[in-house]
Design a protein around this motif. Structure first.
Motif, PDB file in Angstrom:
ATOM      1  N   TYR A  28     -56.376-171.879 -13.949  1.00 52.45           N
ATOM      2  CA  TYR A  28     -56.020-173.288 -13.848  1.00 52.45           C
ATOM      3  C   TYR A  28     -54.706-173.409 -13.100  1.00 52.45           C
ATOM      4  O   TYR A  28     -53.776-172.677 -13.352  1.00 52.45           O
ATOM      5  N   HIS A 112     -59.131-184.003  -8.287  1.00 55.24           N
ATOM      6  CA  HIS A 112     -58.462-182.716  -8.449  1.00 55.24           C
ATOM      7  C   HIS A 112     -57.685-182.361  -7.179  1.00 55.24           C
ATOM      8  O   HIS A 112     -58.205-182.532  -6.070  1.00 55.24           O
ATOM      9  N   ASN A 354     -61.019-172.981 -15.200  1.00 57.14           N
ATOM     10  CA  ASN A 354     -61.462-173.324 -13.857  1.00 57.14           C
ATOM     11  C   ASN A 354     -62.284-172.209 -13.231  1.00 57.14           C
ATOM     12  O   ASN A 354     -62.275-171.061 -13.677  1.00 57.14           O
ATOM     13  N   THR A 358     -60.944-171.222  -7.803  1.00 57.73           N
ATOM     14  CA  THR A 358     -59.631-171.839  -7.980  1.00 57.73           C
ATOM     15  C   THR A 358     -58.563-170.769  -8.118  1.00 57.73           C
ATOM     16  O   THR A 358     -57.477-170.865  -7.540  1.00 57.73           O
TER      17      THR A 358
END
Length: 403
Positions: A28, A112, A354, A358
């Motif tokens: 993340y 995002h 995530n 990512t």
């Protein structure tokens, strides 16, 4: 695949951070910041840039301060029945012009950001961007209905909070079917205590009418005119007219609300050197967002088997019981000297980590090592491009006439 919304947003952080689940192989990435005491023309006409890690002006809403310990992991609001959760998720997808398929309706629909690297840094030259900070808080959308106000967390769960949002014309009543996007931060007010504040930065729907197809600059303007300002005006009116017997106690609400500001790209140096150090809450980077284009629907997440982060290692504080963290999501910062991740906190606000992609993007951002010096040198060239220089000149002329 699950359809989610993404804005043309780039993020750069003062310190690279990711959250990775133990034994789950995801990560993340987040960044934040905030400005105070600077006078800029903040009327986005096209794109926008965001910051992370500043202090907000401490002079606002001092009656909301609290001496008790507040954290970003606190659970806010009251739970609602499952059938009401499902109905509200369906409403949100309608307002976002999304079509839920299968279990996709359970996916958080907020936008995002994209990690900043040397390739997408060049996007600042191609389209007009603004700047702001991204505060180190907790992401929430807020859904205002005729049955109350609800915070929506990253798990796409709704919790009811006691808030009041009058319409622009108070005689017409209150907002119903208004959806906004933002983040909850905790301000540290000198000699007063801690204060929870919701920084609203985007308007998704206004009274059952979707506005996602409007340019960001128009949504940002409507957010202030239709949502934030009417609320502030009524609060001031109540404080003036109803001393001793208030019609409604805004100071009893769980948090205050303000719109997050955006600035011209030419102010980035001041944001970094003057604004961020004066913030009253934590922040860890910048955000650059394009504001003249609409939100775009992209497929961001594909459910399936995820790979482990090969060779990744996470270090923990000595007192941490590592066994108790099995299966949980942790937020980490990269320690280049040790060549490993260092655990910062447990992400109780996230139900799933995530995607592995990512993590790879964050690692690329770290390896690219876009320092403050590199960023400011790049921007000093970019703001002289005609599309930036013309707008800055027009804004300065307008400010001069207004004086």
């Amino acid at each position: 695949m699950y359809s989610k919304l993404i804005t043309s947003t780039l993020c750069v952080k003062a310190s690279q951070q990711v959250s990775s689940p133990l034994k789950r192989g995801k990560s993340y990435y987040s960044q934040s910041a905030s400005l105070s005491g600077l006078t800029f023309d903040n009327d986005p006409q096209g794109s926008a840039c965001k910051f992370v890690g500043f202090k907000i002006d401490a002079c606002e809403d001092r009656e909301h301060t609290d001496s008790k310990i507040l954290t970003n992991d606190d659970i806010l609001g009251d739970a609602i029945p499952i059938d009401q959760q499902d109905a509200m998720r369906h409403l949100c997808y309608q307002l976002l012009d999304l079509t839920a398929t299968g279990r996709g309706s359970a996916q958080f629909p907020g936008s995002h950001p994209v990690s900043l690297n040397r390739d997408n840094l060049q996007l600042l030259r191609q389209r007009y961007y603004y700047a702001t900070w991204k505060a180190d808080g907790t992401r929430y959308m807020m859904f205002i209905t005729n049955t109350g106000c609800y915070l929506i967390d990253r798990n796409f769960c709704f919790r009811r909070v006691q808030m009041r949002f009058p319409l622009k014309n108070p005689a017409e009543g209150f907002h119903s079917g208004t959806l906004i996007d933002g983040e909850m931060i905790i301000d540290k007010i000198p000699d007063a205590g801690l204060k929870r504040r919701y920084l609203a930065y985007d308007l998704v729907a206004l009274n059952h009418h979707s506005v996602v197809k409007l340019p960001f600059s128009e949504r940002w303007k409507l957010l202030e005119e239709e949502v934030v300002r009417p609320r502030n005006n009524e609060r001031k009116q109540f404080e003036f007219e109803s001393k001793g017997h208030p019609v409604y106690r805004y100071d009893m609400e769980p948090f205050s609300v303000r719109r997050k500001d955006f600035w011209f790209l030419s102010t980035v140096a001041k944001l970094l050197k003057e604004f961020i150090p004066r913030l009253s809450h934590e922040a860890d980077g910048l955000i650059f967002q394009i504001g003249s284009e609409n939100r775009q629907l992209l497929f961001l997440f594909e459910r399936g088997k995820k790979k482990l982060m090969d060779g990744a290692r996470v270090s923990f504080a000595g007192e941490e019981d590592i066994a108790s963290l099995s299966g949980k999501i942790v937020e980490c910062s990269w320690d280049p000297q040790e060549g490993c991740w260092s655990c910062m906190r447990i992400r109780t606000d996230k139900a799933t980590p995530n995607d592995i992609n990512t993590y790879r993007k964050v690692m690329r951002s770290i390896n690219d090592n876009i320092t403050e010096e590199v960023l400011l040198n790049e921007i000093s060239e970019i703001v002289h491009l005609p599309m930036y220089a013309d707008r800055i000149a027009r804004a300065q002329q307008l400010q001069h006439r207004q004086r």
